[in-house]
Scaffold this motif. Structure first.
Motif, PDB file in Angstrom:
ATOM      1  N   PHE A   1       0.801  -1.213   0.000  1.00 18.40           N
ATOM      2  CA  PHE A   1       0.000   0.000   0.000  1.00 18.40           C
ATOM      3  C   PHE A   1       0.838   1.268   0.000  1.00 18.40           C
ATOM      4  N   ILE A   2       2.122   1.166   0.224  1.00 17.99           N
ATOM      5  CA  ILE A   2       2.967   2.345   0.194  1.00 17.99           C
ATOM      6  C   ILE A   2       3.206   2.786  -1.249  1.00 17.99           C
ATOM      7  N   GLN A   3       3.193   1.839  -2.153  1.00 15.45           N
ATOM      8  CA  GLN A   3       3.455   2.199  -3.544  1.00 15.45           C
ATOM      9  C   GLN A   3       2.239   2.912  -4.128  1.00 15.45           C
ATOM     10  N   PRO A   4       2.447   4.018  -4.777  1.00 15.28           N
ATOM     11  CA  PRO A   4       1.356   4.911  -5.086  1.00 15.28           C
ATOM     12  C   PRO A   4       0.322   4.429  -6.119  1.00 15.28           C
ATOM     13  N   SER A   5       0.699   3.893  -7.244  1.00 15.34           N
ATOM     14  CA  SER A   5      -0.318   3.631  -8.258  1.00 15.34           C
ATOM     15  C   SER A   5      -0.860   2.210  -8.163  1.00 15.34           C
ATOM     16  N   GLN A   6      -2.066   2.044  -8.701  1.00 17.15           N
ATOM     17  CA  GLN A   6      -2.721   0.740  -8.709  1.00 17.15           C
ATOM     18  C   GLN A   6      -1.866  -0.262  -9.494  1.00 17.15           C
ATOM     19  N   GLU A   7      -1.312   0.214 -10.594  1.00 16.11           N
ATOM     20  CA  GLU A   7      -0.494  -0.643 -11.442  1.00 16.11           C
ATOM     21  C   GLU A   7       0.718  -1.164 -10.663  1.00 16.11           C
ATOM     22  N   LEU A   8       1.368  -0.250  -9.949  1.00 19.98           N
ATOM     23  CA  LEU A   8       2.524  -0.644  -9.137  1.00 19.98           C
ATOM     24  C   LEU A   8       2.113  -1.573  -8.015  1.00 19.98           C
ATOM     25  N   ARG A   9       0.934  -1.289  -7.453  1.00 22.65           N
ATOM     26  CA  ARG A   9       0.429  -2.108  -6.364  1.00 22.65           C
ATOM     27  C   ARG A   9       0.293  -3.557  -6.826  1.00 22.65           C
ATOM     28  N   GLU A  10      -0.298  -3.737  -7.993  1.00 18.54           N
ATOM     29  CA  GLU A  10      -0.491  -5.091  -8.509  1.00 18.54           C
ATOM     30  C   GLU A  10       0.850  -5.768  -8.760  1.00 18.54           C
ATOM     31  N   GLN A  11       1.755  -5.009  -9.300  1.00 19.21           N
ATOM     32  CA  GLN A  11       3.098  -5.524  -9.529  1.00 19.21           C
ATOM     33  C   GLN A  11       3.733  -5.970  -8.208  1.00 19.21           C
ATOM     34  N   GLY A  12       3.569  -5.120  -7.199  1.00 16.63           N
ATOM     35  CA  GLY A  12       4.155  -5.395  -5.884  1.00 16.63           C
ATOM     36  C   GLY A  12       3.603  -6.662  -5.280  1.00 16.63           C
ATOM     37  N   VAL A  13       2.303  -6.831  -5.397  1.00 16.15           N
ATOM     38  CA  VAL A  13       1.668  -8.015  -4.813  1.00 16.15           C
ATOM     39  C   VAL A  13       2.215  -9.268  -5.485  1.00 16.15           C
ATOM     40  N   LYS A  14       2.380  -9.200  -6.791  1.00 20.36           N
ATOM     41  CA  LYS A  14       2.873 -10.352  -7.530  1.00 20.36           C
ATOM     42  C   LYS A  14       4.269 -10.759  -7.081  1.00 20.36           C
ATOM     43  N   MET A  15       5.091  -9.770  -6.852  1.00 20.22           N
ATOM     44  CA  MET A  15       6.465 -10.060  -6.483  1.00 20.22           C
ATOM     45  C   MET A  15       6.575 -10.565  -5.057  1.00 20.22           C
ATOM     46  N   LYS A  16       5.583 -10.263  -4.264  1.00 21.62           N
ATOM     47  CA  LYS A  16       5.737 -10.391  -2.828  1.00 21.62           C
ATOM     48  C   LYS A  16       5.366 -11.758  -2.263  1.00 21.62           C
ATOM     49  N   LEU A  17       4.272 -12.347  -2.762  1.00 20.95           N
ATOM     50  CA  LEU A  17       3.726 -13.535  -2.111  1.00 20.95           C
ATOM     51  C   LEU A  17       3.739 -14.749  -3.042  1.00 20.95           C
ATOM     52  N   SER A  18       4.021 -15.916  -2.483  1.00 21.32           N
ATOM     53  CA  SER A  18       3.966 -17.157  -3.264  1.00 21.32           C
ATOM     54  C   SER A  18       3.203 -18.232  -2.497  1.00 21.32           C
ATOM     55  N   PRO A  19       2.413 -19.054  -3.199  1.00 18.67           N
ATOM     56  CA  PRO A  19       1.681 -20.129  -2.540  1.00 18.67           C
ATOM     57  C   PRO A  19       2.601 -21.322  -2.299  1.00 18.67           C
ATOM     58  N   VAL A  20       2.261 -22.131  -1.289  1.00 20.86           N
ATOM     59  CA  VAL A  20       3.022 -23.356  -1.037  1.00 20.86           C
ATOM     60  C   VAL A  20       2.171 -24.521  -1.565  1.00 20.86           C
ATOM     61  N   ARG A  21       2.480 -24.928  -2.799  1.00 22.86           N
ATOM     62  CA  ARG A  21       1.662 -25.914  -3.507  1.00 22.86           C
ATOM     63  C   ARG A  21       1.484 -27.210  -2.705  1.00 22.86           C
TER      64      ARG A  21
END
Ligand code: 5GP
Ligand code: SF4
Ligand code: MG
Length: 449
Positions: free
Chosen positions: A312-332
């Protein structure tokens, strides 16, 4: 925010104090020190570690300091280094530095007044208004000027002001934003979160009370009142999401309150499932509470790359989505073929939940039941948390069924207002009221936004 008075290593301790509160803002950081005769500033854009090197701290020196990490909110969008706090002003009668947190709702009006009186404002920061108002006050002392000026300010705020020979600390009449006082040897420390005290070995003394002004000097600590003491309305989102789990706010430990939110959620909204997982980091405490209460096993179904800042610190929605992608991974290996209860602390824009549900399904989860450890956020915050327009809030524009559909979950449910309040407020006798305006629409401070 952080402040320290009466310590030989003021600048270094301020650095550690900021570091323990880095999660509160990642856009910029600054420290102003006093050596008793003059004030010195070092600030910059980026993380605490990027802004300060050992040599910078040595150069600062000093025996008192105030410090700040920046997170800009809607009403406070200045992006350059000029807006990074503390702000430092020099004049013939000496210097003064300001660090401020929260949001001044009538800053537009105050600005207009100041400009019509001939003030030239350099930044878009609320703190600058405060500085000019104090300078313009007819009162003889800074204390007098602060007590004179604060009643004109509408909003939620805490601030620390540093002069060569004194430090001033204040909290708004509702105590919406947190601020505590601690002791370190013969000196004093001040911080938004008590996690900053623990890291430097300071002991917690007390909260700054709603409507209180505290003056700290070599003579000790003196308390004044600039507003009638009203019931505290501490921001519920501090407990739900923003603060560190090891911090105590208003005598309530954040992790413990989150566990109670999770337990309440399990009581109110059970789910048929094989396991409970939390979205790291802020939802893990609530997920543990949910698991404990429901009897379902707590599992590590999602892991987080800890080298990426909060989305949420990153300002734009586009960046936010990018950030979320980079940040979390599922444990299959954990979620594959399983029915999962996924606990998140809150849904604001819906970006995180949507992404995670998809991620879990792609990793083979059979069902994903989303349980949110706070009520739905349908109203903007005017008190310093960056969700200030209705447009961006998914729950302001969609029903729970629609949200469930948008994020692709098998079910979605939120904690009740009462459930959240009970999880936070343990003991009503110590003035532990909370603000829940973004969930209830019941605003404790009214004014323009
Ligand atoms: P969303 O992705 O729905 O916009 O944000 C909700 C999720 O991100 C939650 O996991 C929460 O931890 C975090 N979050 C992002 N932005 C904010 C915000 O402005 N306020 C709060 N309370 N949580 C936020
Ligand atoms: Fe916190 Fe919500 Fe109140 Fe803003 S409106 S201060 S986010 S509880
Ligand atoms: Mg989260």
């Amino acid at each position: 925010m952080f402040g320290i008075w009466g310590h030989e290593k003021a600048a270094e301790l301020a650095y550690y104090g900021l570091h323990a509160q880095q999660h509160r803002g990642q856009e910029g950081a600054g420290i102003v020190v006093s050596d008793g005769k003059k004030l010195k500033l070092h600030k910059g854009l980026g993380l605490v570690n990027d802004v300060f090197k050992q040599a910078d701290l040595k150069k600062l020196g000093g025996k008192a300091a105030i410090a700040h990490v920046r997170y800009s909110t809607q009403g406070d969008k200045g992006k350059g280094v000029d807006s990074v706090q503390p702000l430092l002003f020099h004049s013939l009668t000496g210097s003064i530095a300001f660090a401020h947190s929260g949001n001044i709702m009538n800053s537009h009006e105050l600005r207009g007044e100041l400009e019509s009186l001939g003030s030239i404002l350099q930044t878009s920061s609320d703190s600058e208004n405060l500085a000019h108002l104090i300078k313009r006050s007819k009162k003889e002392t800074i204390e007098g000027a602060i007590v004179d000026v604060l009643p004109k300010i509408v909003g939620a705020y805490t601030f620390i002001v540093l002069k060569e020979d004194k430090m001033y600390v204040a909290a708004d009449p509702r105590g919406i934003r947190p601020l505590s006082i601690g002791k370190l040897g013969d000196g004093y420390v001040v911080a938004a979160e008590t996690s900053a005290f623990d890291i430097i070995g300071a002991s917690f003394e007390r909260e700054v009370l709603p409507g209180e002004l505290i003056v700290i000097s070599d003579e000790g600590l003196e308390s004044k009142r600039f507003a009638i003491r009203e019931q505290r309305k501490m921001c519920a989102m501090e407990y739900v999401y923003l603060s560190r789990p090891d911090s105590d706010l208003n005598h309530v430990n954040v992790h413990a309150s989150r566990k109670r939110m999770g337990a309440e959620l399990a009581k109110e909204l059970p789910a048929e499932a094989d396991m409970v997982i939390g979205v790291p980091d802020s939802s893990i405490s609530a997920a543990i509470g949910y698991a404990e209460q429901s009897g379902l096993p707590y599992e590590m179904g999602i892991i987080k790359n800890r080298y990426i800042g909060r989305t949420f610190i990153q300002p734009s929605q586009e960046l936010r989505e990018q950030g979320v992608k980079m940040k979390l991974s599922p444990v299959r290996g954990i979620v594959e073929g399983k029915r999962v209860v996924m606990i998140d602390d809150s849904i604001v824009r819906g970006t995180t939940s949507k992404r995670i549900v998809r991620m879990l399904k792609e990793a083979g989860a059979k069902e994903v039941h989303v349980r949110i450890a706070s009520p739905s956020i349908q109203h903007p915050c005017y008190y310093g948390i960056d969700m200030s327009t209705r447009k961006e809030l998914i729950a302001a524009n969609n029903t729970v069924e629609e949200i469930c559909e948008i994020i692709g979950a098998d079910s979605v449910a939120y904690l009740s207002d009462q459930g959240l309040e009970e999880a936070i407020v343990k003991d009503k006798t110590i003035n532990q009221g909370v603000c829940m305006a973004c969930m209830t629409g019941n605003y404790p401070v009214k004014g323009e936004s």
